[in-house]
Design an enzyme around this catalytic site. Structure first.
Site, mmCIF file in Angstrom:
data_model
loop_
_atom_site.group_PDB
_atom_site.id
_atom_site.type_symbol
_atom_site.label_atom_id
_atom_site.label_comp_id
_atom_site.label_asym_id
_atom_site.label_seq_id
_atom_site.Cartn_x
_atom_site.Cartn_y
_atom_site.Cartn_z
ATOM 1 N N LYS A 123 0.823 -1.211 0.000
ATOM 2 C CA LYS A 123 0.000 0.000 0.000
ATOM 3 C C LYS A 123 0.862 1.269 0.000
ATOM 4 C CE LYS A 123 -3.977 -2.298 0.567
ATOM 5 N NZ LYS A 123 -3.572 -3.713 0.714
HETATM 6 C C1 LIG Z 1 -4.204 -4.873 0.290
HETATM 7 C C2 LIG Z 1 -3.370 -6.087 0.243
HETATM 8 C C3 LIG Z 1 -3.603 -7.103 -0.692
HETATM 9 C C4 LIG Z 1 -4.763 -7.051 -1.661
HETATM 10 O O1 LIG Z 1 -4.588 -6.031 -2.630
HETATM 11 P P1 LIG Z 1 -5.852 -5.502 -3.460
HETATM 12 O O2 LIG Z 1 -5.315 -4.393 -4.275
HETATM 13 O O3 LIG Z 1 -6.851 -5.053 -2.436
HETATM 14 O O4 LIG Z 1 -6.343 -6.643 -4.268
HETATM 15 C C5 LIG Z 1 -2.743 -8.184 -0.716
HETATM 16 N N1 LIG Z 1 -1.717 -8.282 0.154
HETATM 17 C C6 LIG Z 1 -1.462 -7.333 1.073
HETATM 18 C C7 LIG Z 1 -0.336 -7.510 2.004
HETATM 19 C C8 LIG Z 1 -2.277 -6.191 1.149
HETATM 20 O O5 LIG Z 1 -2.016 -5.249 2.065
#
Ligand SMILES: *Cc1c(COP(=O)(O)O)cnc(C)c1O
Length: 496
Positions: free
Chosen positions: A112
């Protein structure tokens, strides 16, 4: 060429990128999409010699066409700096034949950070460009990682406040500690009595409440979103797929023009949609492998064409993927319906009222490059352990799902196309589950003792983000029922 933005449900169009970023979600509940997906206007050879920051500029300039070169460079250079613990920003690690694209080197050690390091700069620049005088209130639902990454980006940014809702009991110990110890006068964290879908639906409801928006406006506030429903989250995520392809070429792992596959551990469908956009921009991608955990609503969708959220919500060791309503799928539905907003709106209304919808055969044909897979808890843990024993490389539980799904995909199809696996979190963020995979039951062993064990096993330094919370003071203890989320926002913003 100017790119403008419109709602996937037809209610709004003609917005500039900065306007779409400021709004976050369209007023009709739809998501903003560009009128077309631009093509890269630079060759892979040129990209191969570029830094992450330079690559970011080449991608972002094509989408954020109302930002000047100086504005974009300002945003990029402040986002991708020494907050990241590696100069490459997104390094590729080869293990057991696949390329792990490590997206967790930012300040909160999950992918993120790749978008949320830059979103606050997009947002404050957008506010200036659009003469916004209100304070911007970022409302964020989190399955564990977005909340912290968004707060790290927005803490003490003048003209902004941020309120994060996370599912109490639905995140890892490290994720929770990271959030409740967050500093910054403008940050608020709320544990809700519900799951991530409840949090996300609650936030969308607040966005849709026109009366509430008016009340906020009178007090000098306007809402925006840091979730991947904001187009300003999605576009920076395209960058690392372009970067990864160019680096594979530069390192001689593939030849320019060779196709790759991309495997993404998926929750809200934002990350994999960004990989799809990279493909549409001209990166030679063959198959997009969408990996789910036990909440395999997307696997079933790609298998059958029916999206059905009517099922139990399962808490897993990959909590950031514990989602049954994958918001960004709406963008793919919209595209696959030939950008027919009315058709998309009907599907989304069916999802809201009946909990399911079925797409047409034409739409399924449009999505043929996506393949779904899933890994249950046991398969995931076994994969983490096997990869470690074969290579010494330790991956987190989300990346474990992707790795297990990929391994199964290769066995089933024999498809040996070079593959990038999005590695979405540091194993330290999920130490308990990772050590359980490697060494068996950890009982109620102290989280930081487990972290120290992991450090010995992985032989990777403990990231700052973890050291920071070892002795940090808890600053946020607020809780809320799902039905009271709007009231909680009121209390936070209006009660002073
Ligand atoms: C948010 C997240 C995901 C999923 O990603 P999306 O874009 O919501 O599909 C997978 N792994 C981790 C560690 C995340 O923080």
């Amino acid at each position: 060429m100017n790119v403008s933005y419109q709602s996937t449900r037809g209610g709004e169009s003609g917005l500039s990128a900065s306007q779409a970023i400021l709004k976050g979600l369209a007023e009709d509940g739809g998501l903003f999409m560009p009128t077309f997906i631009p093509k890269l206007d630079i060759s892979i050879e040129e990209l191969a010699g570029m830094t992450y920051q330079q690559t970011a500029y080449e991608v972002l300039k094509l989408f954020l066409t109302d930002y000047t070169k100086e504005e974009l460079e300002y945003c990029i250079n402040h986002a991708y700096d020494s907050k990241f613990d590696t100069e490459e920003i997104a390094p590729l690690v080869k293990a057991d034949g696949a390329y792990y694209l490590e997206l967790f080197h930012g300040s909160t050690i999950a992918f993120k950070d790749m978008a949320l390091s830059i979103l606050p700069y997009f947002m404050t620049t957008a506010a200036r460009k659009n003469h916004v005088e209100n304070e911007i209130v970022i409302l964020t639902a989190t399955s564990g990682d977005t909340g912290k990454a968004a707060m790290a980006g927005f803490a003490d940014v003048p003209g902004t406040r941020i309120i994060v809702f996370y599912p109490k009991g639905g995140v890892s110990k490290v994720q929770e500690l990271q959030m409740v110890t967050q500093k910054g006068e403008n940050t608020s964290v709320v544990a809700i009595h519900g799951n991530f879908d409840d949090a996300q639906t609650g936030v969308k409801k607040i966005f849709g409440d026109k009366e509430f928006a008016k009340t906020l406006e009178e007090r000098g506030f306007q809402l925006s979103s840091a979730n991947s429903i904001n187009i300003g989250r999605l576009v920076p995520q395209v960058v690392y797929y372009v970067y990864a392809y160019a680096k594979l070429v530069q390192n001689g792992e593939i030849k320019n023009g060779d196709e790759i596959n991309i495997t993404v551990p998926t929750g809200n469908f934002g990350n994999i949609l960004s990989a799809y956009i990279a493909k549409e921009m001209g990166v030679p991608v063959k198959t997009l492998i969408c990996a789910s955990n036990d909440n395999k609503v997307l696997y079933d969708f790609f298998q059958t064409g029916t999206y059905d959220r009517k099922r139990d919500f399962i808490l897993t060791s990959s909590p950031s993927m514990d989602i049954l309503i994958s918001s960004n799928l709406e963008r793919l539905i919209y595209l696959s319906a030939g950008c027919d907003a009315a058709a998309n709106k009907a599907f989304m209304e069916a999802l809201g009222s009946t909990g399911a919808y079925t797409v047409t055969d034409e739409m399924r044909a449009f999505m043929k490059d996506f393949v779904g897979g899933y890994a249950d808890e046991k398969t995931n843990a076994a994969r983490i352990k096997a990869l470690y024993e074969e290579t010494g490389y330790v991956i987190d539980t989300h990346t474990g799902v992707a790795s297990a799904v990929y391994e199964h995909y290769v066995k089933e199809t024999g498809d040996r196309t070079p593959t990038v696996i999005a590695s979405t979190a540091s194993p330290y963020k999920f130490s308990h589950s990772v050590m359980e995979a490697l060494n068996g039951d950890q009982g109620d062993k102290d989280e930081f003792a487990i972290i120290d064990d992991l450090c010995k096993a992985a032989n990777v330094a403990i990231p700052n983000a973890v050291e920071e919370i070892r002795n940090a003071q808890i600053r946020h203890t607020r809780e809320s029922d799902v039905d009271d989320m709007e009231k909680t926002v009121s209390e936070i913003l209006l009660s002073k």
